[in-house]
Design a protein around this motif. Structure first.
Motif, short mmCIF file in Angstrom:
data_model
loop_
_atom_site.label_atom_id
_atom_site.label_comp_id
_atom_site.label_asym_id
_atom_site.label_seq_id
_atom_site.Cartn_x
_atom_site.Cartn_y
_atom_site.Cartn_z
N ALA A 5 -4.63 9.10 4.11
CA ALA A 5 -4.22 7.79 4.63
C ALA A 5 -5.20 6.73 4.15
O ALA A 5 -6.34 7.03 3.77
CB ALA A 5 -4.17 7.81 6.16
N LEU A 6 -4.74 5.48 4.19
CA LEU A 6 -5.63 4.38 3.84
C LEU A 6 -5.38 3.20 4.76
O LEU A 6 -4.33 3.06 5.37
CB LEU A 6 -5.44 3.97 2.38
N TYR A 61 -3.73 6.83 -4.42
CA TYR A 61 -3.30 5.70 -3.61
C TYR A 61 -3.05 4.47 -4.48
O TYR A 61 -3.53 4.37 -5.61
CB TYR A 61 -4.34 5.38 -2.54
N THR A 62 -2.29 3.56 -3.91
CA THR A 62 -2.08 2.23 -4.48
C THR A 62 -2.37 1.23 -3.39
O THR A 62 -1.81 1.34 -2.28
CB THR A 62 -0.62 2.05 -4.96
N ALA A 63 -3.28 0.33 -3.65
CA ALA A 63 -3.63 -0.66 -2.64
C ALA A 63 -4.31 -1.84 -3.31
O ALA A 63 -4.95 -1.69 -4.35
CB ALA A 63 -4.56 -0.06 -1.58
N THR A 64 -4.18 -2.99 -2.69
CA THR A 64 -4.94 -4.15 -3.15
C THR A 64 -6.30 -4.16 -2.48
O THR A 64 -6.48 -3.61 -1.39
CB THR A 64 -4.19 -5.45 -2.82
N GLY A 65 -7.24 -4.75 -3.12
CA GLY A 65 -8.57 -4.84 -2.52
C GLY A 65 -9.27 -3.50 -2.49
O GLY A 65 -9.06 -2.64 -3.35
N ASN A 90 0.82 -1.20 0.00
CA ASN A 90 0.00 0.00 0.00
C ASN A 90 0.86 1.26 0.00
O ASN A 90 1.91 1.30 0.64
CB ASN A 90 -0.89 0.03 1.24
N SER A 91 0.40 2.29 -0.68
CA SER A 91 1.09 3.57 -0.65
C SER A 91 0.12 4.70 -0.92
O SER A 91 -0.93 4.50 -1.54
CB SER A 91 2.24 3.61 -1.67
#
Lengths: 114, 117
Positions: free
Chosen positions: A91-92, A25-29, A2-3
């Motif tokens: 934020a994530l 953002y970059t995230a899975t799911g 995640n970023s």
């Protein structure tokens, strides 16, 4: 992994100006997305959040919409005040068992001048 | 209801000294976290705890140890301080809404400013 990437600061605006702070953002799911604010000399506090695509979080005149197609969560306010001067963090967190950690962007410092 | 409190607020150490930062929360939260905040780096997670007696490493755990002997307290220890550990340290806590539900708000303490000479 995640970023979170948010626009570099500092940002200086005159009172009553329109504010946009970009966040991608970059995230899975399907992460939950947050904006936290840190006033001078204080800890962070939640400003707003969105937990699914197309949700709009809002608080104190600030808004941000969860855009999954562009992986963005830009913060906006129509008319800033001097009291909005602070550092803003995007934020994530990725939901799921055992995954409750927040990933923060680097922060954007906003200064509003009278 | 004090929320999240941190002790001390400021501290200056010499290289090699040890110290413990105390975080306390009165909201009965299960999860607690330690972050460090450095200029231009945002907040980075050091360690976290998902319940009394359990701890886990975060993004930058080296040089730190933690303990969660009581649900309301989360201690961060520096055994041999180094100048690279000069930072502002924030503690946070949150509650859990079921095992697979999204995490909700984290509540932050006011921070501890640590300088290592």
């Amino acid at each position: 992994g995640n970023s979170v990437t948010q626009m570099e600061g500092p940002v200086t605006l005159s009172e009553e100006a329109f504010l946009t702070i970009n966040c991608t953002y970059t995230a899975t799911g399907y992460p939950s997305l947050f904006w936290y604010v840190q006033y001078p000399g204080e800890g962070l506090q939640l400003l707003l959040k969105a937990t699914k695509a197309d949700d709009k979080g809002s608080n104190k005149g600030f808004e941000a919409t969860y855009r999954k197609e562009t992986t963005s969560f830009h913060l906006e306010k129509g008319s800033v005040q001097v009291s909005d001067s602070a550092v803003y963090f995007c934020a994530l967190t990725r939901p799921g068992a055992g995954s409750y950690q927040l990933t923060f962007g680097k922060g954007t410092k906003l200064s509003v001048i009278p | 209801n004090a929320g999240v409190t941190q002790t001390p607020k400021f501290r200056v150490l010499k290289t090699g000294q040890s110290m413990t930062l105390l975080c306390a929360q009165d909201m009965n939260h299960e999860y607690m976290y330690w972050y460090r905040q450095d200029p231009g780096m945002g907040l980075r997670l050091i360690h976290y705890s998902v319940g009394e007696g359990t701890t886990a490493k975060g993004e930058v755990p080296d040089g730190y140890n933690v303990s969660r002997l009581k649900k309301q307290n989360f201690l961060l220890g520096l055994e041999s301080a180094a100048p690279s550990q000069t930072s502002v340290y924030f503690c946070a806590s949150s509650y859990v809404v079921g095992d697979l539900a999204p995490q909700d708000t984290q509540y932050f303490g006011p921070g501890t400013r640590l300088t290592v000479l």
